[in-house]
Design a protein around this motif. Structure first.
Motif, PDB file in Angstrom:
ATOM      1  N   LYS A  94     -30.462  -3.314 -19.637  1.00 20.99           N
ATOM      2  CA  LYS A  94     -30.508  -2.970 -18.211  1.00 20.99           C
ATOM      3  C   LYS A  94     -30.057  -1.525 -18.076  1.00 20.99           C
ATOM      4  N   GLU A  95     -30.911  -0.698 -17.471  1.00 22.50           N
ATOM      5  CA  GLU A  95     -30.630   0.736 -17.430  1.00 22.50           C
ATOM      6  C   GLU A  95     -29.307   1.060 -16.718  1.00 22.50           C
ATOM      7  N   ALA A  96     -29.083   0.436 -15.555  1.00 16.02           N
ATOM      8  CA  ALA A  96     -27.865   0.754 -14.785  1.00 16.02           C
ATOM      9  C   ALA A  96     -26.611   0.377 -15.583  1.00 16.02           C
ATOM     10  N   LEU A  97     -26.677  -0.761 -16.269  1.00  8.63           N
ATOM     11  CA  LEU A  97     -25.546  -1.222 -17.084  1.00  8.63           C
ATOM     12  C   LEU A  97     -25.285  -0.231 -18.229  1.00  8.63           C
ATOM     13  N   LYS A  98     -26.338   0.168 -18.908  1.00  6.85           N
ATOM     14  CA  LYS A  98     -26.170   1.075 -20.047  1.00  6.85           C
ATOM     15  C   LYS A  98     -25.647   2.441 -19.587  1.00  6.85           C
ATOM     16  N   LYS A  99     -26.139   2.921 -18.437  1.00  6.64           N
ATOM     17  CA  LYS A  99     -25.655   4.213 -17.925  1.00  6.64           C
ATOM     18  C   LYS A  99     -24.154   4.143 -17.633  1.00  6.64           C
ATOM     19  N   LYS A 100     -23.733   3.007 -17.070  1.00  8.58           N
ATOM     20  CA  LYS A 100     -22.309   2.830 -16.749  1.00  8.58           C
ATOM     21  C   LYS A 100     -21.496   2.843 -18.052  1.00  8.58           C
ATOM     22  N   ILE A 101     -21.976   2.129 -19.060  1.00  8.06           N
ATOM     23  CA  ILE A 101     -21.268   2.074 -20.348  1.00  8.06           C
ATOM     24  C   ILE A 101     -21.188   3.482 -20.962  1.00  8.06           C
ATOM     25  N   PHE A 102     -22.287   4.231 -20.905  1.00  3.95           N
ATOM     26  CA  PHE A 102     -22.281   5.580 -21.497  1.00  3.95           C
ATOM     27  C   PHE A 102     -21.306   6.504 -20.763  1.00  3.95           C
ATOM     28  N   LYS A 103     -21.268   6.371 -19.443  1.00  7.29           N
ATOM     29  CA  LYS A 103     -20.343   7.213 -18.645  1.00  7.29           C
ATOM     30  C   LYS A 103     -18.900   6.889 -19.065  1.00  7.29           C
ATOM     31  N   GLU A 104     -18.609   5.599 -19.192  1.00  6.39           N
ATOM     32  CA  GLU A 104     -17.235   5.186 -19.529  1.00  6.39           C
ATOM     33  C   GLU A 104     -16.883   5.571 -20.974  1.00  6.39           C
ATOM     34  N   LEU A 105     -17.849   5.465 -21.876  1.00  9.02           N
ATOM     35  CA  LEU A 105     -17.586   5.869 -23.268  1.00  9.02           C
ATOM     36  C   LEU A 105     -17.337   7.374 -23.339  1.00  9.02           C
ATOM     37  N   ASP A 106     -18.084   8.118 -22.541  1.00  7.59           N
ATOM     38  CA  ASP A 106     -17.941   9.578 -22.507  1.00  7.59           C
ATOM     39  C   ASP A 106     -16.537   9.966 -22.065  1.00  7.59           C
ATOM     40  N   GLU A 107     -16.021   9.210 -21.083  1.00 10.05           N
ATOM     41  CA  GLU A 107     -14.673   9.499 -20.579  1.00 10.05           C
ATOM     42  C   GLU A 107     -13.584   9.045 -21.551  1.00 10.05           C
TER      43      GLU A 107
END
Ligand SMILES: NC(=O)c1ccc[n+]([C@@H]2O[C@H](COP(=O)([O-])OP(=O)(O)OC[C@H]3O[C@@H](n4cnc5c(N)ncnc54)[C@H](O)[C@@H]3O)[C@@H](O)[C@H]2O)c1
Length: 289
Positions: A94-107
């Motif tokens: 799911k694109e929205a889920l993956k984007k959220k995970i990437f944002k959090e991993l980045d932080e």
């Protein structure tokens, strides 16, 4: 050089657990993270069983199977991924889920950490845009079942650096896999070809061209496929097949990728294939490997 020591895997479903297994066998410390505690327990058990089977068949030294289990950690604490020099995301498609995970991993993770995704269809450039390190974002598309399948599609986003690409190729080889570099386009190569073929098999079933067994037998005996397309769709997961087709239909703007209504019906009824015990076929056990 690919000098990672600690690898984080996000999502412990069939792909995440398989990726965790091959990373642990290759000697990396692995942190397998999921939001679902029960799924993590199941993944841990599946990995143990899979390693025992490989050892029993003489495909893996028993000591290696044992040490792989010692390298494997499971967690529901996202903060445990902080120490990882590479994270491989393998959560639901799911694109929205993956984007959220990437944002959090980045932080969360250090600036040098490479963030890879096992997405089957979502453009890497879109996921990279959710981070402040697009040069360190890359696709690593493993095949299912991961311990047995050699291929990894390596996908560069628009801003992925040469260094990230080179390190990923080296890591893929270190895992005993064969990398191919593929352009960042929805579905990459494998699913660009495979997903419409699986979808067409569902159309054939919906239109009553043959029974499910005969559709699968036709493709096995007539095209030398190791398994029929409907059995393969069950193996991949019918929800995953649907998500992939939806992304390709939307992004490539071509009706040849439009998901068959019968596929949608199965997903709505939560008949997702092997992982839920029922899809086009019924399965006594939900353990895939
Ligand atoms: N199934 C295949 O054959 C196949 C092959 C190649 C790639 N992929 C890709 O791999 C990814 C995972 O597919 P799968 O088949 O393992 O799916 P799956 O349904 O077996 O597992 C998905 C896992 O993600 C977890 N998850 C959901 N939200 C999460 C979150 N916020 N944080 C952490 N974990 C979360 C779920 O609890 C579940 O354990 C998808 O992107 C899929 O497209 C699948």
């Amino acid at each position: 050089m690919a000098n990672h020591k600690t690898i984080g895997i996000i999502g412990s479903g069939q792909m995440g657990s398989g990726i965790a297994q091959v990373c642990a066998v290759a000697g990396f410390d692995v942190w397998l993270y999921d939001i679902a505690h029960e799924q993590l327990q199941k993944a841990h058990k599946n990995i143990e069983t899979s390693l025992e089977k490989l050892a029993a068949k003489g495909k893996l030294l028993p000591e290696k199977a044992k040490s792989a289990m010692q390298h494997l950690n499971i967690t529901t604490q996202f903060g445990d991924l902080k120490k990882c020099s590479l994270c491989i995301e393998a959560a639901t498609e799911k694109e929205a889920l993956k984007k959220k995970i990437f944002k959090e991993l980045d932080e969360l993770t250090g600036p040098e950490t490479i963030l890879a995704t096992n997405t089957s269809s979502i453009p890497i450039t879109d996921l990279a845009a959710a981070t402040k390190r697009p040069d360190k974002i890359i696709g690593m598309h493993f095949m299912n079942p991961v311990p047995l399948m050699a291929l990894v599609e390596v996908i560069r986003g628009k801003k992925t650096s040469d260094e990230t690409h080179q390190k990923t190729i080296e890591l893929t080889k270190k895992l005993g896999k064969t990398p191919v570099t593929v352009k960042d386009s929805p579905g990459f190569v494998i699913n660009r070809i495979l997903a419409p073929m699986l979808n067409e098999a569902v159309w054939a079933l919906q239109e009553g061209l043959a029974t499910k067994e005969d559709i699968d037998t036709a493709m096995k005996e007539g095209c030398h496929f190791p398994m029929g397309p409907l059995a393969l769709a069950d193996f991949v997961g019918l929800d995953t097949c649907l998500f992939i087709l939806e992304v390709m239909h939307k992004d490539l703007k071509n009706d040849k990728f439009k998901p068959c209504p019968l596929l949608k019906k199965y997903v709505e009824e939560k008949k997702l294939g092997r992982k839920t015990g029922e899809g086009f076929y019924s399965y006594a056990s939900t353990i895939v490997r």
